[in-house]
Design a protein around this motif. Sequence first.
Motif, PDB file in Angstrom:
ATOM      1  N   VAL A 167      36.968  46.902  44.496  1.00  0.00           N
ATOM      2  CA  VAL A 167      38.048  46.951  43.000  1.00  0.00           C
ATOM      3  C   VAL A 167      38.053  45.784  42.265  1.00  0.00           C
ATOM      4  CG1 VAL A 167      39.852  47.866  44.401  1.00  0.00           C
ATOM      5  CG2 VAL A 167      40.096  45.557  44.453  1.00  0.00           C
ATOM      6  N   VAL A 168      36.930  44.729  42.869  1.00  0.00           N
ATOM      7  CA  VAL A 168      36.133  43.267  42.674  1.00  0.00           C
ATOM      8  C   VAL A 168      34.662  43.311  42.007  1.00  0.00           C
ATOM      9  CG1 VAL A 168      35.796  40.719  43.319  1.00  0.00           C
ATOM     10  CG2 VAL A 168      37.655  41.247  44.188  1.00  0.00           C
ATOM     11  N   PHE A 169      34.012  44.524  42.570  1.00  0.00           N
ATOM     12  CA  PHE A 169      32.379  44.066  42.029  1.00  0.00           C
ATOM     13  C   PHE A 169      32.384  45.095  42.152  1.00  0.00           C
ATOM     14  CE2 PHE A 169      32.251  42.122  46.456  1.00  0.00           C
ATOM     15  CZ  PHE A 169      32.427  40.146  45.550  1.00  0.00           C
ATOM     16  N   ALA A 170      33.177  46.371  41.759  1.00  0.00           N
ATOM     17  CA  ALA A 170      32.595  47.855  41.148  1.00  0.00           C
ATOM     18  C   ALA A 170      34.017  48.200  40.401  1.00  0.00           C
ATOM     19  CB  ALA A 170      32.294  48.350  42.184  1.00  0.00           C
ATOM     20  N   MET A 171      34.098  47.655  39.549  1.00  0.00           N
ATOM     21  CA  MET A 171      35.293  47.542  38.466  1.00  0.00           C
ATOM     22  C   MET A 171      34.577  48.293  36.947  1.00  0.00           C
ATOM     23  SD  MET A 171      38.305  48.642  38.038  1.00  0.00           S
ATOM     24  CE  MET A 171      38.666  48.732  39.483  1.00  0.00           C
ATOM     25  N   PRO A 172      34.418  49.171  36.460  1.00  0.00           N
ATOM     26  CA  PRO A 172      34.156  49.160  35.444  1.00  0.00           C
ATOM     27  C   PRO A 172      34.916  49.335  33.967  1.00  0.00           C
ATOM     28  CG  PRO A 172      34.113  51.616  36.128  1.00  0.00           C
ATOM     29  CD  PRO A 172      34.731  50.765  37.383  1.00  0.00           C
ATOM     30  N   TYR A 173      36.547  49.088  34.078  1.00  0.00           N
ATOM     31  CA  TYR A 173      37.538  49.500  33.135  1.00  0.00           C
ATOM     32  C   TYR A 173      37.518  48.977  32.114  1.00  0.00           C
ATOM     33  CZ  TYR A 173      39.593  53.095  36.438  1.00  0.00           C
ATOM     34  OH  TYR A 173      39.641  54.148  37.542  1.00  0.00           O
ATOM     35  N   ALA A 174      37.280  47.466  31.506  1.00  0.00           N
ATOM     36  CA  ALA A 174      37.453  46.760  31.313  1.00  0.00           C
ATOM     37  C   ALA A 174      35.782  46.888  30.236  1.00  0.00           C
ATOM     38  CB  ALA A 174      37.189  45.279  31.617  1.00  0.00           C
ATOM     39  N   LEU A 175      35.217  47.856  30.622  1.00  0.00           N
ATOM     40  CA  LEU A 175      34.324  47.780  29.972  1.00  0.00           C
ATOM     41  C   LEU A 175      33.748  48.966  29.104  1.00  0.00           C
ATOM     42  CD1 LEU A 175      31.130  46.278  31.974  1.00  0.00           C
ATOM     43  CD2 LEU A 175      32.133  45.551  30.386  1.00  0.00           C
ATOM     44  N   PHE A 176      34.853  49.924  29.011  1.00  0.00           N
ATOM     45  CA  PHE A 176      34.822  51.144  29.032  1.00  0.00           C
ATOM     46  C   PHE A 176      34.635  51.295  27.137  1.00  0.00           C
ATOM     47  CE2 PHE A 176      37.222  53.618  32.571  1.00  0.00           C
ATOM     48  CZ  PHE A 176      35.575  53.675  33.158  1.00  0.00           C
ATOM     49  N   PRO A 177      35.636  49.986  26.652  1.00  0.00           N
ATOM     50  CA  PRO A 177      35.532  50.496  25.099  1.00  0.00           C
ATOM     51  C   PRO A 177      34.769  50.335  24.520  1.00  0.00           C
ATOM     52  CG  PRO A 177      37.805  49.267  26.077  1.00  0.00           C
ATOM     53  CD  PRO A 177      36.436  49.415  27.068  1.00  0.00           C
TER      54      PRO A 177
END
Length: 431
Positions: A238-248
């Motif tokens: 969840v810290v190193f591989a969380m991509p959700y903020a980059l989806f937009p």
Amino acid sequence: MRLGEVVVDVAPLRSSRDYRLVFATQAISMVGTHLTSVAASLQIYDLTGSSVQVGLMSLALGLALLVGLVAGGLLADRADRRRVVLLTRASTAVVIAGLAVNAALAEPHVWFVYVAAVLAGGISGLGAPAMMAATPSLVAPGQLAAAGALTTLTAQLGGMVGPSLAGVIAAGPGIAMCFAIDAAVYVVGLALLAPLPALPPDGPAEAQHPLKAMGEGLRFLRGNQVVAGLLLIDVCAVVFAMPYALFPELGTEHFGGGPSTVGLLYTAPAVGSFFGALTSGWTGRVHHTGRALIGAVAVWGVAITCFGLSPNLGLALFFLALAGLGDTASEILRRALLQHYTPDRLQGRVGSLWLAQATAGTSVGNVEAGLVSRALGSASGAVAVGGLVCLAGVATLAVAMPGLRRATLHGAADGGPPVEDGARTPAEAAD
């Protein structure tokens, strides 16, 4: 492997009336929670016209939730867990009803939405560890993974149905109706949970100072390689591989789409997670549970890496769905192992730390993704790098923590030092 060994295991629902009541409450509550979450965001934006205000409201709720979780862990290990759950749910129902009344006013108050977010977050945090700590007492020792899978299934269903339903209701009857329905859902949940028996923590009530009691939980983490490993391996994901903020940015810039493309990126992991929950029957039967957990987190890391390297939207959605599947398997196994290896008298404190980490870790991971993207000048590159770092972390933990590799849901919970003061393991407590 037969189909019955793959699909979600419903044995806890068949064998335990009390768990059926909890499951039904969780199923309707997940939908109601999304109704309120979406409605509150819509109301703040309608009243202020500011996305920053929406973010601040979410931040206020998140911070209150973290504080509530820490305090709730202590409370769950000192008081009757049934009573804690009922009181916190009743209090939350009052807060949500207040939001409905505020929304029905000719001129709703923005400040009240903020106050309600803080109150709802804090109260929900107080009750969540008690609900989680109660589960091992409601199902047989061998059904912890199945119970975790069913809990995950309700969360995924709520995540898919709740937001869309909130949008329809907000556009029709209005935002106040979203809040009113959620308040009613809490009342129904109270009626469902009222028949549960008393659920006191195992052993005599402790009179420790709160800080000393929390310190005992932290010492247990340091001394139990399995439980410590469960939290650390989650950090890798969840810290190193969380991509959700980059989806937009990825949806509009990398894949050249618009809001609909961004929506597909957010939806794909949920679809994979739902499928993973439906096919989770194997999680309670696999003997090498620790190895399966390591493999599930590795699937997340590989899928996120491949998502970052995907040249087109179709491949990207496939790998996001695969990531969601791995994440669901990981969550089910982590929850079951955590409950299996934690003594009953520490279930609340250890569970609250796990819930707090899940809440804070996702936020930290999204911030980290944004910073790495800015440093590299590439959102897709940041995602791929994050996935590789996750895999490196998983490999390191697998080598450095043999207790985590050997962890299993079958047999005694021997992944740490002996349980002190005659306390029983969750498996023993459920007998």
